[in-house]
Design a protein around this motif. Structure first.
Motif, PDB file in Angstrom:
ATOM      1  N   ARG A 186      45.718  36.218  30.772  1.00  0.00           N
ATOM      2  CA  ARG A 186      45.692  37.470  29.832  1.00  0.00           C
ATOM      3  C   ARG A 186      44.095  38.155  30.156  1.00  0.00           C
ATOM      4  NH1 ARG A 186      42.901  38.433  24.995  1.00  0.00           N
ATOM      5  NH2 ARG A 186      43.639  40.069  23.882  1.00  0.00           N
ATOM      6  N   GLN A 187      43.264  37.053  29.884  1.00  0.00           N
ATOM      7  CA  GLN A 187      41.654  37.833  30.077  1.00  0.00           C
ATOM      8  C   GLN A 187      41.634  38.351  31.664  1.00  0.00           C
ATOM      9  OE1 GLN A 187      39.100  34.621  29.026  1.00  0.00           O
ATOM     10  NE2 GLN A 187      38.841  35.554  26.920  1.00  0.00           N
ATOM     11  N   ARG A 188      42.053  37.727  32.575  1.00  0.00           N
ATOM     12  CA  ARG A 188      41.847  38.312  34.054  1.00  0.00           C
ATOM     13  C   ARG A 188      42.664  39.548  34.092  1.00  0.00           C
ATOM     14  NH1 ARG A 188      42.624  32.840  37.734  1.00  0.00           N
ATOM     15  NH2 ARG A 188      41.051  31.798  36.972  1.00  0.00           N
ATOM     16  N   ALA A 189      43.832  39.528  33.576  1.00  0.00           N
ATOM     17  CA  ALA A 189      44.674  40.889  33.486  1.00  0.00           C
ATOM     18  C   ALA A 189      43.749  42.128  32.849  1.00  0.00           C
ATOM     19  CB  ALA A 189      46.025  40.815  32.771  1.00  0.00           C
ATOM     20  N   LEU A 190      43.289  41.863  31.589  1.00  0.00           N
ATOM     21  CA  LEU A 190      42.521  42.634  30.797  1.00  0.00           C
ATOM     22  C   LEU A 190      41.158  43.208  31.969  1.00  0.00           C
ATOM     23  CD1 LEU A 190      42.740  41.221  27.202  1.00  0.00           C
ATOM     24  CD2 LEU A 190      43.776  43.604  28.117  1.00  0.00           C
ATOM     25  N   VAL A 191      40.564  42.393  32.272  1.00  0.00           N
ATOM     26  CA  VAL A 191      39.315  42.523  33.000  1.00  0.00           C
ATOM     27  C   VAL A 191      39.810  43.274  34.329  1.00  0.00           C
ATOM     28  CG1 VAL A 191      37.463  41.684  34.416  1.00  0.00           C
ATOM     29  CG2 VAL A 191      37.639  40.899  32.222  1.00  0.00           C
ATOM     30  N   ASP A 192      40.876  42.926  35.055  1.00  0.00           N
ATOM     31  CA  ASP A 192      41.147  43.599  36.352  1.00  0.00           C
ATOM     32  C   ASP A 192      41.325  45.201  35.994  1.00  0.00           C
ATOM     33  OD1 ASP A 192      40.755  41.435  37.684  1.00  0.00           O
ATOM     34  OD2 ASP A 192      42.956  40.971  38.239  1.00  0.00           O
ATOM     35  N   HIS A 193      42.235  45.276  34.799  1.00  0.00           N
ATOM     36  CA  HIS A 193      42.532  46.639  34.803  1.00  0.00           C
ATOM     37  C   HIS A 193      41.569  47.519  34.033  1.00  0.00           C
ATOM     38  CE1 HIS A 193      45.510  49.979  33.997  1.00  0.00           C
ATOM     39  NE2 HIS A 193      45.082  49.967  32.825  1.00  0.00           N
ATOM     40  N   LEU A 194      40.963  47.081  33.067  1.00  0.00           N
ATOM     41  CA  LEU A 194      40.103  47.602  32.174  1.00  0.00           C
ATOM     42  C   LEU A 194      38.537  47.853  32.678  1.00  0.00           C
ATOM     43  CD1 LEU A 194      40.959  46.508  28.514  1.00  0.00           C
ATOM     44  CD2 LEU A 194      41.417  48.736  29.781  1.00  0.00           C
ATOM     45  N   CYS A 195      38.275  46.951  33.608  1.00  0.00           N
ATOM     46  CA  CYS A 195      36.911  46.847  34.138  1.00  0.00           C
ATOM     47  C   CYS A 195      36.877  47.158  35.492  1.00  0.00           C
ATOM     48  CB  CYS A 195      36.022  45.486  34.162  1.00  0.00           C
ATOM     49  SG  CYS A 195      35.798  45.152  32.330  1.00  0.00           S
ATOM     50  N   PHE A 196      38.115  47.239  36.329  1.00  0.00           N
ATOM     51  CA  PHE A 196      38.246  47.800  37.627  1.00  0.00           C
ATOM     52  C   PHE A 196      38.984  48.994  37.973  1.00  0.00           C
ATOM     53  CE2 PHE A 196      40.168  47.181  41.702  1.00  0.00           C
ATOM     54  CZ  PHE A 196      39.107  47.844  42.410  1.00  0.00           C
ATOM     55  N   ARG A 197      40.532  48.500  38.171  1.00  0.00           N
ATOM     56  CA  ARG A 197      41.529  49.742  38.553  1.00  0.00           C
ATOM     57  C   ARG A 197      41.417  50.730  37.636  1.00  0.00           C
ATOM     58  NH1 ARG A 197      44.043  44.755  40.783  1.00  0.00           N
ATOM     59  NH2 ARG A 197      44.892  44.115  38.801  1.00  0.00           N
TER      60      ARG A 197
END
Length: 406
Positions: A377-388
């Motif tokens: 969950r945390q990785r998905a949030l960071v990948d989307h909100l802090c990168f893509r």
């Protein structure tokens, strides 16, 4: 019966859950596909990340320095690393100009009263812990061919309007690094002279859009899970699979506040790491502390080796260190009330007391599937909100600026 505050929080939690369950997977798939297409077409913009030689954060090196060496040269934070791993980006260190729009750094002395202006200027002559100053690598804004870039991003405004107006084909954007500075509040409403876009730093899910047209949610910690593996490809010490991770990396203010007894309790879960401020070196010549940065080889290896990252107690923080830890593969736990972006802490990762923290750690260690779900969950949030998402919003914002000019 629930209180009004509990009811409101319950509705927020439900909204967040539905967003993550139904919207995030769809939005992230579209974002991933579009970014892959931009890469395949060679359409990613050419970017310059620029800072002044009186800035006490980020990199201290010449233009064209290899990425790993550039990141190691940082004075404090890792910064927006994905600009370099996923875009065609160069770092440019420039001499501080006296134009009013280039004086954001002075607000840290005048308005926030951090340190006298001389403290910041001293970085031009000597970087603490090093035998050189930033001016050694800095160039004049007059001597840079800014037309080589599609987008120039300043950490605070580093290129004055008298220069930017000469390059109308370039999109000019800027962070105000310190969100408490007056220029940050001003920039939410109107741009500083010579600029086209303001990078706000926020990365939370948006249920209501409230940004002005010139504002882009673009985190200072522009990271995704694995970004440092991409940046330090030859560093074998960073390659640690999830099953091999162990122990806890403590946010340095928390480590300073722990008693020996509490530290012993945490050591039950494996090694305990930190950039604890007691380990800070001191430069007698510069008269300044030399902070331990997470880009130092041993510390970065520890971040990748740790299973957990914990922030509890102390002052409220924006969340930069937590995002960096998640990007390194750790699961972040702590007190959500001490964090601007508290949504990253689910209930199983939230702990407002030391006893609650130990309880959460014991449960995660005992239930591997729960740990795996929290990590994903945390990785998905960071990948989307802090990168893509911010990557594409920046590309789109640049296109809109160019369209308005034509």
């Amino acid at each position: 019966m629930l209180t009004r505050a509990e009811s409101v929080q319950g509705l927020k939690d439900l909204r967040q859950h539905l967003w993550e369950r139904w919207w995030l997977p769809h939005a992230d798939t579209l974002a991933r596909t579009r970014l892959e297409k931009l890469h395949a077409q060679g359409a990613m913009p050419r970017i310059a990340l620029v800072k002044q030689d009186c800035n006490e954060d980020l990199y201290c090196c010449t233009r064209g320095t290899p990425l790993a060496e550039m990141l190691r040269s940082t004075l404090l934070r890792s910064g927006p690393v994905a600009l370099f791993t996923q875009f065609r980006t160069q770092f440019v260190l420039v001499r501080a100009e006296e134009d009013p729009e280039c004086a954001i750094w002075k607000e840290k002395a005048r308005d926030l009263r951090w340190c006298p202006e001389e403290w910041f200027r001293s970085f031009q002559d000597r970087v603490p812990g090093r035998d050189y100053g930033q001016t050694e690598f800095a160039v004049s804004v007059e001597d840079v061919d800014w037309s080589a870039f599609d987008l120039v991003i300043s950490v605070d405004v580093a290129v004055p309007a008298r220069i930017t107006r000469r390059f109308p084909q370039v999109v000019w954007a800027y962070y105000v690094r310190e969100v408490k500075a007056p220029s940050y509040r001003v920039s939410l409403q109107t741009l500083l002279p010579g600029q086209d876009l303001f990078l706000k730093q926020n990365f939370a899910p948006r249920f209501r859009r409230g940004n002005a047209a010139h504002v882009v949610d673009f985190p200072y910690h522009f990271h995704y899970h694995g970004v440092f593996l991409d940046a330090f490809q030859e560093d074998a010490s960073l390659w640690c699979g999830d099953a091999d991770k162990a122990g806890i990396f403590l946010e340095h203010h928390m480590r300073a506040a722990l008693s020996d007894k509490e530290l012993t309790v945490l050591e039950r879960f494996g090694p305990v790491y930190s950039t604890h401020h007691a380990a800070v070196r001191h430069d007698e010549v510069a008269g300044k502390a030399v902070p331990v940065t997470t880009m130092e080889p041993e510390v970065l290896a520890q971040l990748h080796a740790a299973r957990y990252f914990v922030k509890m107690g102390g002052r409220n923080v924006f969340g930069t260190a937590m995002v960096e830890a998640i990007a390194c593969g750790a699961v972040a736990l702590g007190d959500p009330h001490r964090l601007s972006h508290r949504f990253l802490y689910s209930r199983v990762l939230s702990a407002e007391s030391f006893a609650a923290l130990v309880d959460r750690l014991e449960r995660l260690e005992a239930e591997p599937t729960l740990l795996a779900a929290a990590r994903a969950r945390q990785r998905a949030l960071v990948d989307h909100l802090c990168f893509r998402r911010p990557a594409l919003e920046l590309v789109d914002a640049c296109q809109k600026v160019r369209a308005r000019r034509h």
